[in-house]
Design an enzyme around this catalytic site. Structure first.
Site, PDB file in Angstrom:
ATOM      1  CE  LYS A  37      70.033 113.448  36.631  1.00 47.97           C
ATOM      2  NZ  LYS A  37      68.633 113.206  37.017  1.00 47.97           N
ATOM      3  CD  GLU A 110      67.758 114.131  40.491  1.00 47.36           C
ATOM      4  OE1 GLU A 110      66.948 114.366  39.581  1.00 47.36           O
ATOM      5  OE2 GLU A 110      68.372 115.014  41.105  1.00 47.36           O
ATOM      6  CB  ALA A 112      68.387 109.418  34.382  1.00 50.96           C
TER       7      ALA A 112
END
Length: 240
Positions: A37, A110, A112
């Site tokens: 992330k 991933e 945002a």
């Protein structure tokens, strides 16, 4: 495809649950998986972030990594500035993804929000990281009215940067889709210039993790280690 970047056409389109489904399907196929992330916003230090949620749904075998966390639910650059914290830069994402790729069969990066959400004051984005990594991008799109425009804009931006668009996944498919949704099953691949690679039923993030892992391959196409058939899905939904 050791590194796959996952972005959305906007917020709340099912990006994290789709990342979890891709991870679960890859694990079921015998691959080792890491999830990165890039920037987590809107979450306190004691709360679970998106990478933690992916690991909860897909399984503890997932290596979950988060580069930075900011408390306010804003774009990463804005959230970092307001919190007085260092921003994440595309080069940070590239370095972390490459290190994870050295030890895993698949790294899922991933983002945002959408593709061009800014990470830092210089305007760095997930698109910059994907281009530097030479990694394909999977776009998660909503099912309903308006998705054709945001999907095509995202696809055009990727092409302008010479970044491969692997395909599109619908991040939430309802039990009773309306006319626009059913038409979008046919139109999404056309506007994206890339195949439809899956459709996740709405609400699957609430399933018990064991059920989620068992079901995940059925939501994704073989290109993503699944068994989902885009043509069969299109024919079935058009008939309904």
């Amino acid at each position: 495809m050791p590194i796959l970047v996952i972005t959305g056409t906007g917020t709340e389109v099912g990006k994290t649950v789709t990342t979890a489904a891709v991870a679960a399907s890859a694990l079921a196929a015998g691959r080792s998986v890491a999830v990165l992330k890039a920037a987590q916003t809107g979450v306190r230090p004691d709360e679970r972030g998106d990478a933690d949620e992916v690991a909860r749904l897909a399984g503890d075998a997932v290596t979950a990594t988060e580069l930075a966390r900011y408390p306010e639910p804003l774009a990463p650059a804005t959230a970092a500035r307001r919190a007085g914290l260092a921003p994440v830069r595309p080069s940070d994402v590239v370095e972390a993804a490459q290190k994870l790729a050295a030890a895993h069969d698949l790294v899922l990066v991933e983002g945002a929000g959408g593709l061009l959400v800014r990470f830092d004051e210089a305007g760095g984005t997930l698109a910059d990281a994907a281009r530097a990594l030479r990694a394909p991008v999977l776009v998660v799109a909503s099912a309903g009215l308006g998705t054709l425009n945001t999907t095509e804009l995202t696809a055009r931006e990727l092409r302008s940067r010479d970044v491969e668009l692997l395909g599109v996944v619908i991040g939430g498919w309802p039990d009773s889709p309306d006319l626009a949704m059913r038409c979008n099953v046919t139109d999404l691949p056309e506007v994206a210039g890339a195949p439809l690679l899956g459709a996740l039923p709405t609400g699957v993030g609430a399933l018990p993790p064991a059920d989620f892992r068992t079901s995940a391959p059925g939501w994704l196409a073989p290109r993503l280690d699944g068994t989902w058939d885009a043509e069969a899905f299109r024919v079935r939904e058009a008939a309904d």
